[in-house]
Design a protein around this motif. Structure first.
Motif, PDB file in Angstrom:
ATOM      1  N   PRO A   1       6.090   7.434  -4.002  1.00 28.17           N
ATOM      2  CA  PRO A   1       4.421   7.499  -4.351  1.00 28.17           C
ATOM      3  C   PRO A   1       3.704   5.897  -3.901  1.00 28.17           C
ATOM      4  O   PRO A   1       4.402   4.911  -3.493  1.00 28.17           O
ATOM      5  CB  PRO A   1       4.736   7.092  -5.783  1.00 28.17           C
ATOM      6  N   ASP A   2       2.627   6.081  -3.562  1.00 27.46           N
ATOM      7  CA  ASP A   2       1.776   4.912  -2.917  1.00 27.46           C
ATOM      8  C   ASP A   2       2.199   3.423  -3.693  1.00 27.46           C
ATOM      9  O   ASP A   2       2.579   2.536  -3.393  1.00 27.46           O
ATOM     10  CB  ASP A   2       0.188   5.021  -2.949  1.00 27.46           C
ATOM     11  N   ARG A   3       2.338   3.510  -5.183  1.00 24.03           N
ATOM     12  CA  ARG A   3       2.372   2.443  -6.089  1.00 24.03           C
ATOM     13  C   ARG A   3       3.855   1.924  -5.679  1.00 24.03           C
ATOM     14  O   ARG A   3       4.136   0.799  -5.810  1.00 24.03           O
ATOM     15  CB  ARG A   3       2.270   2.700  -7.274  1.00 24.03           C
ATOM     16  N   VAL A   4       4.808   2.846  -5.465  1.00 27.03           N
ATOM     17  CA  VAL A   4       6.392   2.238  -5.128  1.00 27.03           C
ATOM     18  C   VAL A   4       6.418   1.763  -3.697  1.00 27.03           C
ATOM     19  O   VAL A   4       6.973   0.695  -3.634  1.00 27.03           O
ATOM     20  CB  VAL A   4       7.104   3.576  -5.434  1.00 27.03           C
ATOM     21  N   LEU A   5       5.641   2.503  -2.665  1.00 25.51           N
ATOM     22  CA  LEU A   5       5.529   1.861  -1.487  1.00 25.51           C
ATOM     23  C   LEU A   5       5.106   0.472  -1.533  1.00 25.51           C
ATOM     24  O   LEU A   5       5.545  -0.483  -0.720  1.00 25.51           O
ATOM     25  CB  LEU A   5       4.918   2.815  -0.389  1.00 25.51           C
TER      26      LEU A   5
ATOM     27  N   CYS B   1       6.767  -2.949  -0.373  1.00 26.22           N
ATOM     28  CA  CYS B   1       6.472  -3.690   0.769  1.00 26.22           C
ATOM     29  C   CYS B   1       6.042  -5.240   0.207  1.00 26.22           C
ATOM     30  O   CYS B   1       6.343  -6.273   0.770  1.00 26.22           O
ATOM     31  CB  CYS B   1       5.044  -3.114   1.358  1.00 26.22           C
ATOM     32  N   GLY B   2       5.582  -5.141  -1.125  1.00 21.11           N
ATOM     33  CA  GLY B   2       5.381  -6.541  -1.703  1.00 21.11           C
ATOM     34  C   GLY B   2       6.708  -7.417  -1.860  1.00 21.11           C
ATOM     35  O   GLY B   2       6.728  -8.715  -1.624  1.00 21.11           O
TER      36      GLY B   2
ATOM     37  N   GLY C   1       1.149  -6.503  -1.039  1.00 20.63           N
ATOM     38  CA  GLY C   1       1.338  -5.208  -1.513  1.00 20.63           C
ATOM     39  C   GLY C   1       0.517  -4.124  -0.143  1.00 20.63           C
ATOM     40  O   GLY C   1       0.671  -3.081  -0.518  1.00 20.63           O
ATOM     41  N   THR C   2       0.473  -4.645   0.739  1.00 21.76           N
ATOM     42  CA  THR C   2      -0.032  -3.778   1.977  1.00 21.76           C
ATOM     43  C   THR C   2       1.017  -3.164   2.810  1.00 21.76           C
ATOM     44  O   THR C   2       1.925  -3.998   3.580  1.00 21.76           O
ATOM     45  CB  THR C   2      -1.004  -4.655   2.889  1.00 21.76           C
ATOM     46  N   PRO C   3       1.129  -1.902   2.757  1.00 16.13           N
ATOM     47  CA  PRO C   3       2.174  -1.273   3.710  1.00 16.13           C
ATOM     48  C   PRO C   3       1.878  -1.604   5.181  1.00 16.13           C
ATOM     49  O   PRO C   3       0.906  -1.826   5.414  1.00 16.13           O
ATOM     50  CB  PRO C   3       1.983   0.260   3.316  1.00 16.13           C
ATOM     51  N   SER C   4       3.049  -2.037   5.764  1.00 14.92           N
ATOM     52  CA  SER C   4       2.991  -2.221   7.259  1.00 14.92           C
ATOM     53  C   SER C   4       3.887  -1.335   8.112  1.00 14.92           C
ATOM     54  O   SER C   4       5.319  -1.407   7.820  1.00 14.92           O
ATOM     55  CB  SER C   4       3.315  -3.793   7.518  1.00 14.92           C
ATOM     56  N   PHE C   5       3.465  -0.422   8.703  1.00 17.12           N
ATOM     57  CA  PHE C   5       4.366   0.771   9.334  1.00 17.12           C
ATOM     58  C   PHE C   5       4.508   0.234  10.784  1.00 17.12           C
ATOM     59  O   PHE C   5       3.657  -0.105  11.482  1.00 17.12           O
ATOM     60  CB  PHE C   5       3.755   2.036   9.323  1.00 17.12           C
ATOM     61  N   PRO C   6       5.818   0.601  11.362  1.00 13.90           N
ATOM     62  CA  PRO C   6       5.917   0.174  12.718  1.00 13.90           C
ATOM     63  C   PRO C   6       5.043   1.114  13.654  1.00 13.90           C
ATOM     64  O   PRO C   6       4.630   2.203  13.152  1.00 13.90           O
ATOM     65  CB  PRO C   6       7.559   0.634  13.020  1.00 13.90           C
TER      66      PRO C   6
END
Length: 93
Positions: free
Chosen positions: A69-73, A77-78, A84-89
């Motif tokens: 879930p977005d909140r878990v991701l 990330c945090g 709290g912002t996801p950063s993907f390769p």
């Protein structure tokens, strides 16, 4: 960063990193546990690493369907990136 290896970790830090899982699972003998706790009290980097592992175990423990879930991701990330912002390769998600 501490001197001691090409990764900047001392032997004590490398040993501590290897004991974190057993420590969290309550599997370390008393002497090793006290030694690790002493190291954690004096090494902020290792204490942060331990807390990151704690958060990861707690957060991932709620997954059952294989979908993050977005909140878990965001929490993961945090914990690992400090935001709290996801950063993907590049090219991934």
């Amino acid at each position: 960063m501490r001197a001691g290896s090409r990764w900047g970790r001392t032997t004590g830090c490398r040993e501590a990193a290897g004991l974190v899982t057993d420590y969290l699972e309550g599997e370390l003998p008393a002497g090793r546990r006290r030694s690790l706790e002493g190291h954690l009290a004096s090494c902020a980097e290792c204490a942060v690493h331990l807390e990151q592992i704690r958060v990861t175990v707690r957060v991932l423990g709620c997954l059952g369907t294989g979908v993050v879930p977005d909140r878990v991701l965001s929490r993961l990330c945090g914990a690992f990136l400090g935001s709290g912002t996801p950063s993907f390769p590049e090219g991934g998600q």
